[in-house]
Scaffold this motif. Structure first.
Motif, PDB file in Angstrom:
ATOM      1  N   ILE A  71       0.834  -1.200   0.000  1.00 16.59           N
ATOM      2  CA  ILE A  71       0.000   0.000   0.000  1.00 16.59           C
ATOM      3  C   ILE A  71       0.872   1.254   0.000  1.00 16.59           C
ATOM      4  CG2 ILE A  71      -1.708   1.323   1.294  1.00 16.59           C
ATOM      5  CD1 ILE A  71      -2.815  -1.148  -0.063  1.00 16.59           C
ATOM      6  N   ILE A  72       1.836   1.308   0.938  1.00 18.80           N
ATOM      7  CA  ILE A  72       2.647   2.516   1.056  1.00 18.80           C
ATOM      8  C   ILE A  72       3.568   2.689  -0.145  1.00 18.80           C
ATOM      9  CG2 ILE A  72       4.579   1.484   2.336  1.00 18.80           C
ATOM     10  CD1 ILE A  72       4.502   4.032   4.103  1.00 18.80           C
ATOM     11  N   SER A  73       4.013   1.574  -0.764  1.00 18.98           N
ATOM     12  CA  SER A  73       4.818   1.684  -1.987  1.00 18.98           C
ATOM     13  C   SER A  73       3.975   2.238  -3.129  1.00 18.98           C
ATOM     14  CB  SER A  73       5.376   0.308  -2.366  1.00 18.98           C
ATOM     15  OG  SER A  73       6.266  -0.169  -1.374  1.00 18.98           O
ATOM     16  N   THR A  74       2.697   1.862  -3.164  1.00 24.60           N
ATOM     17  CA  THR A  74       1.792   2.418  -4.180  1.00 24.60           C
ATOM     18  C   THR A  74       1.640   3.922  -3.994  1.00 24.60           C
ATOM     19  OG1 THR A  74       0.590   0.326  -4.267  1.00 24.60           O
ATOM     20  CG2 THR A  74      -0.514   2.267  -5.179  1.00 24.60           C
ATOM     21  N   TYR A  75       1.521   4.355  -2.753  1.00 24.38           N
ATOM     22  CA  TYR A  75       1.407   5.788  -2.477  1.00 24.38           C
ATOM     23  C   TYR A  75       2.660   6.539  -2.936  1.00 24.38           C
ATOM     24  CZ  TYR A  75      -2.701   4.934   0.489  1.00 24.38           C
ATOM     25  OH  TYR A  75      -3.931   4.593   0.965  1.00 24.38           O
ATOM     26  N   ALA A  76       3.841   5.908  -2.737  1.00 23.73           N
ATOM     27  CA  ALA A  76       5.096   6.539  -3.165  1.00 23.73           C
ATOM     28  C   ALA A  76       5.124   6.709  -4.674  1.00 23.73           C
ATOM     29  CB  ALA A  76       6.292   5.708  -2.696  1.00 23.73           C
ATOM     30  N   GLU A  77       4.612   5.718  -5.416  1.00 22.76           N
ATOM     31  CA  GLU A  77       4.590   5.829  -6.870  1.00 22.76           C
ATOM     32  C   GLU A  77       3.629   6.911  -7.327  1.00 22.76           C
ATOM     33  OE1 GLU A  77       6.602   4.403  -9.020  1.00 22.76           O
ATOM     34  OE2 GLU A  77       7.629   3.592  -7.260  1.00 22.76           O
ATOM     35  N   VAL A  78       2.540   7.101  -6.580  1.00 24.77           N
ATOM     36  CA  VAL A  78       1.622   8.201  -6.905  1.00 24.77           C
ATOM     37  C   VAL A  78       2.342   9.540  -6.754  1.00 24.77           C
ATOM     38  CG1 VAL A  78      -0.514   9.358  -6.222  1.00 24.77           C
ATOM     39  CG2 VAL A  78      -0.436   6.869  -6.333  1.00 24.77           C
ATOM     40  N   LEU A  79       3.082   9.699  -5.653  1.00 18.84           N
ATOM     41  CA  LEU A  79       3.833  10.942  -5.451  1.00 18.84           C
ATOM     42  C   LEU A  79       4.889  11.141  -6.535  1.00 18.84           C
ATOM     43  CD1 LEU A  79       4.317  10.761  -1.588  1.00 18.84           C
ATOM     44  CD2 LEU A  79       2.988  12.493  -2.814  1.00 18.84           C
ATOM     45  N   ASN A  80       5.443  10.073  -7.046  1.00 16.56           N
ATOM     46  CA  ASN A  80       6.495  10.159  -8.069  1.00 16.56           C
ATOM     47  C   ASN A  80       5.953  10.346  -9.481  1.00 16.56           C
ATOM     48  OD1 ASN A  80       9.048  10.005  -6.782  1.00 16.56           O
ATOM     49  ND2 ASN A  80       8.730   7.818  -6.364  1.00 16.56           N
ATOM     50  N   SER A  81       4.679  10.227  -9.668  1.00 17.11           N
ATOM     51  CA  SER A  81       4.123  10.220 -11.022  1.00 17.11           C
ATOM     52  C   SER A  81       4.268  11.580 -11.698  1.00 17.11           C
ATOM     53  CB  SER A  81       2.654   9.817 -10.983  1.00 17.11           C
ATOM     54  OG  SER A  81       1.882  10.819 -10.338  1.00 17.11           O
ATOM     55  N   ASP A  82       4.502  11.543 -13.003  1.00 18.47           N
ATOM     56  CA  ASP A  82       4.593  12.782 -13.781  1.00 18.47           C
ATOM     57  C   ASP A  82       3.269  13.536 -13.795  1.00 18.47           C
ATOM     58  OD1 ASP A  82       7.226  12.282 -14.373  1.00 18.47           O
ATOM     59  OD2 ASP A  82       6.789  11.285 -16.286  1.00 18.47           O
ATOM     60  N   ARG A  83       2.186  12.801 -13.709  1.00 18.95           N
ATOM     61  CA  ARG A  83       0.870  13.447 -13.741  1.00 18.95           C
ATOM     62  C   ARG A  83       0.724  14.434 -12.596  1.00 18.95           C
ATOM     63  NH1 ARG A  83      -4.950  10.276 -13.104  1.00 18.95           N
ATOM     64  NH2 ARG A  83      -6.250  12.158 -12.875  1.00 18.95           N
ATOM     65  N   MET A  84       1.090  14.024 -11.373  1.00 19.47           N
ATOM     66  CA  MET A  84       0.989  14.912 -10.217  1.00 19.47           C
ATOM     67  C   MET A  84       1.859  16.152 -10.418  1.00 19.47           C
ATOM     68  SD  MET A  84      -1.133  13.408  -8.245  1.00 19.47           S
ATOM     69  CE  MET A  84      -2.001  12.041  -9.027  1.00 19.47           C
ATOM     70  N   TYR A  85       3.084  15.909 -10.890  1.00 15.46           N
ATOM     71  CA  TYR A  85       4.022  17.025 -11.050  1.00 15.46           C
ATOM     72  C   TYR A  85       3.524  18.023 -12.095  1.00 15.46           C
ATOM     73  CZ  TYR A  85       8.281  19.482 -12.470  1.00 15.46           C
ATOM     74  OH  TYR A  85       9.196  20.443 -12.816  1.00 15.46           O
ATOM     75  N   HIS A  86       3.102  17.526 -13.248  1.00 17.67           N
ATOM     76  CA  HIS A  86       2.686  18.437 -14.315  1.00 17.67           C
ATOM     77  C   HIS A  86       1.391  19.168 -13.966  1.00 17.67           C
ATOM     78  CE1 HIS A  86       5.752  17.575 -17.313  1.00 17.67           C
ATOM     79  NE2 HIS A  86       5.661  16.285 -16.991  1.00 17.67           N
ATOM     80  N   ASP A  87       0.492  18.511 -13.239  1.00 10.40           N
ATOM     81  CA  ASP A  87      -0.729  19.202 -12.822  1.00 10.40           C
ATOM     82  C   ASP A  87      -0.408  20.369 -11.903  1.00 10.40           C
ATOM     83  OD1 ASP A  87      -2.213  17.478 -14.306  1.00 10.40           O
ATOM     84  OD2 ASP A  87      -2.930  16.259 -12.612  1.00 10.40           O
ATOM     85  N   VAL A  88       0.500  20.132 -10.933  1.00  5.78           N
ATOM     86  CA  VAL A  88       0.882  21.208 -10.001  1.00  5.78           C
ATOM     87  C   VAL A  88       1.681  22.288 -10.726  1.00  5.78           C
ATOM     88  CG1 VAL A  88       2.172  21.749  -7.912  1.00  5.78           C
ATOM     89  CG2 VAL A  88       0.798  19.663  -8.034  1.00  5.78           C
ATOM     90  N   ALA A  89       2.579  21.898 -11.641  1.00  2.32           N
ATOM     91  CA  ALA A  89       3.354  22.883 -12.391  1.00  2.32           C
ATOM     92  C   ALA A  89       2.448  23.777 -13.221  1.00  2.32           C
ATOM     93  CB  ALA A  89       4.363  22.168 -13.292  1.00  2.32           C
ATOM     94  N   ALA A  90       1.422  23.173 -13.792  1.00  5.01           N
ATOM     95  CA  ALA A  90       0.468  23.977 -14.567  1.00  5.01           C
ATOM     96  C   ALA A  90      -0.289  24.928 -13.649  1.00  5.01           C
ATOM     97  CB  ALA A  90      -0.494  23.057 -15.313  1.00  5.01           C
ATOM     98  N   ALA A  91      -0.662  24.481 -12.444  1.00  4.76           N
ATOM     99  CA  ALA A  91      -1.374  25.344 -11.506  1.00  4.76           C
ATOM    100  C   ALA A  91      -0.499  26.507 -11.045  1.00  4.76           C
ATOM    101  CB  ALA A  91      -1.843  24.524 -10.309  1.00  4.76           C
ATOM    102  N   LEU A  92       0.814  26.247 -10.928  1.00  3.08           N
ATOM    103  CA  LEU A  92       1.752  27.310 -10.532  1.00  3.08           C
ATOM    104  C   LEU A  92       2.203  28.157 -11.715  1.00  3.08           C
ATOM    105  CD1 LEU A  92       4.015  25.323  -8.010  1.00  3.08           C
ATOM    106  CD2 LEU A  92       2.165  26.938  -7.478  1.00  3.08           C
ATOM    107  N   GLN A  93       1.702  27.825 -12.921  1.00  2.00           N
ATOM    108  CA  GLN A  93       2.023  28.562 -14.148  1.00  2.00           C
ATOM    109  C   GLN A  93       3.540  28.538 -14.450  1.00  2.00           C
ATOM    110  OE1 GLN A  93       0.339  32.493 -13.734  1.00  2.00           O
ATOM    111  NE2 GLN A  93      -1.771  31.747 -13.984  1.00  2.00           N
ATOM    112  N   LEU A  94       4.127  27.357 -14.260  1.00  2.00           N
ATOM    113  CA  LEU A  94       5.533  27.199 -14.654  1.00  2.00           C
ATOM    114  C   LEU A  94       5.608  27.026 -16.159  1.00  2.00           C
ATOM    115  CD1 LEU A  94       7.052  24.767 -11.987  1.00  2.00           C
ATOM    116  CD2 LEU A  94       7.360  27.228 -12.161  1.00  2.00           C
ATOM    117  N   GLY A  95       6.577  27.708 -16.792  1.00  2.00           N
ATOM    118  CA  GLY A  95       6.731  27.593 -18.225  1.00  2.00           C
ATOM    119  C   GLY A  95       7.336  26.248 -18.613  1.00  2.00           C
ATOM    120  N   ALA A  96       7.144  25.888 -19.872  1.00  2.00           N
ATOM    121  CA  ALA A  96       7.675  24.598 -20.341  1.00  2.00           C
ATOM    122  C   ALA A  96       9.185  24.548 -20.228  1.00  2.00           C
ATOM    123  CB  ALA A  96       7.242  24.361 -21.787  1.00  2.00           C
ATOM    124  N   GLU A  97       9.871  25.713 -20.323  1.00  2.00           N
ATOM    125  CA  GLU A  97      11.329  25.732 -20.224  1.00  2.00           C
ATOM    126  C   GLU A  97      11.815  25.616 -18.783  1.00  2.00           C
ATOM    127  OE1 GLU A  97       9.824  29.846 -19.699  1.00  2.00           O
ATOM    128  OE2 GLU A  97       9.419  28.211 -21.116  1.00  2.00           O
TER     129      GLU A  97
END
Length: 395
Positions: A71-97
């Motif tokens: 269970i906890i290893s699954t949670y770690a993979e969720v935190l590591n996923s690109d989806r989470m990162y890109h969603d937050v980066a888009a919310a923070l308005q980080l540029g593609a560069e």
């Protein structure tokens, strides 16, 4: 001896070592000036059974399942996923560069139901926002799936870092200077080996370890060179054999052998000039080269050596064991243009004559005939033992 050789190389190449260290230091400073500071922050999360579970049996079962780490290893993979990162980066308005300059990683701490999310990047404020944003995004996503079984919550939210973790000036400068010194040492040693004549390099490895005299190989090479450059100058060689050690040498301890051989060399050098060469010829014999020395002075020098070695020899200062070396010597003078091998053979024949006749010393002069100790011409002695020796018979 090897240590002294390398120490001399380093002393002569000190400027290479200093130059390499300064160059490495300069490159390190330039790199520190050009590198972008990187900041790191981390957030921690705790995973536990949901409070919606009220039955004790269900609580125990959920804890046992959590111990299996899936269970906890699954949670770690969720935190590591690109989806989470890109969603937050888009919310923070980080540029593609800007996105490639930030790195997110999550790990499970050993022996605990704790997750640690780390974010590295060039801006400390954005780094903290990303860590907390990815963490909250993962919490929302996980609760949609495991809302009735397990909870995940912030244990320690990420803080804005104040000090970059890279570069580290003190560490980088020290490491660069150390590498520069090592490179300079290597250059100094290589320079010495390249610039040192081949003869000097060979000489380093051509010292007899027991007696500290030259080896036979070095003596023969040096004799050939000396004969080639001597021209009309006289040159004589002598051989000294220690017959008194024949029966006991093989049974002597190595420290005693070493002390005895070095004492013999001391006696030899007391009667020789600085330009004369002494070498270990065989186990119990030594060769002496006397440049610019005719046969008569050479025979006198070898006779003094014989008399010095004939004295009782104390192996230690306490006066314990006394050894009689029973030395024999043979001398030969070089012809003009004579090969070194023939000169050595005549000296060996002279030594053999001295042993067979029991005269302690014999010499071959420039006329190639063996002479008596006075140096006056004489014919080859008609001895059966000597004739057997010259034909290869028993000695």
């Amino acid at each position: 001896m090897e240590f002294r050789i390398y120490l001399r190389m380093l002393q002569q190449g000190w400027w290479l070592i200093a130059l390499s260290a300064l160059a490495a230091l300069a490159l390190s400073l330039v790199s520190l000036y050009q590198d972008t500071p990187l900041y790191r922050t981390s957030a921690r999360f705790i995973v536990s059974p949901t409070t919606a579970i009220t039955y004790e049996r269900d609580i125990i079962y959920s804890l046992d399942t959590l111990d299996q780490r899936s269970i906890i290893s699954t949670y770690a993979e969720v935190l590591n996923s690109d989806r989470m990162y890109h969603d937050v980066a888009a919310a923070l308005q980080l540029g593609a560069e800007e996105i490639p300059y930030y790195h997110v990683s999550a790990v499970v701490l050993p022996e605990a139901n704790i997750l640690e999310l780390s974010v590295e990047g060039p801006d400390p404020y954005t780094t903290a926002l990303l860590a907390n944003g990815v963490g909250q995004r993962a919490i929302d996503y996980i609760q949609l799936i495991y809302r009735k079984v397990y909870d995940i919550n912030f244990l320690d939210p990420a803080q804005i870092p104040s000090v970059p973790f890279s570069p580290q000036p003190s560490r980088d400068i020290s490491l660069a200077t150390a590498l520069g010194i090592m490179f300079g040492v290597a250059l100094a040693v290589m320079r010495e080996y390249i610039s040192t004549p081949l003869e000097a390099l060979q000489r380093m490895n051509m010292i007899d370890s027991e007696s500290k005299a030259y080896t036979r190989r070095y003596f023969e090479r040096h004799l050939e060179k000396e004969l080639a450059k001597s021209g009309d100058l006289d040159l004589s060689i002598g051989l000294v054999q220690l017959n008194g050690l024949h029966d006991i040498f093989d049974n002597m301890p190595q420290p005693v052998v070493q002390r005895l051989m070095r004492r013999v060399i001391e006696i030899l050098r007391q009667q020789l000039r600085g330009s004369d060469i002494v070498a270990r010829w065989e186990t119990l014999s030594f060769a002496i080269m006397l440049p610019a020395t005719p046969i008569h002075p050479a025979s006198q020098t070898l006779d003094r050596i014989r008399r010095g070695l004939a004295e009782p020899l104390l192996l230690d200062k306490s006066g314990g064991q006394i050894i009689m070396l029973d030395p024999y010597v043979g001398v030969a003078e070089a012809y003009k243009g004579e090969p070194a091998g023939i000169l050595v053979r005549r000296a060996e024949e002279a030594l053999q004559v001295a042993r067979l006749k029991g005269t302690r010393s014999a010499l071959f002069s420039g006329d190639s005939e063996p002479n008596g100790r006075s140096g006056s011409p004489s014919s080859r002695p008609e001895l059966p033992e000597y004739e057997n020796y010259m034909r290869g018979g028993p000695q």
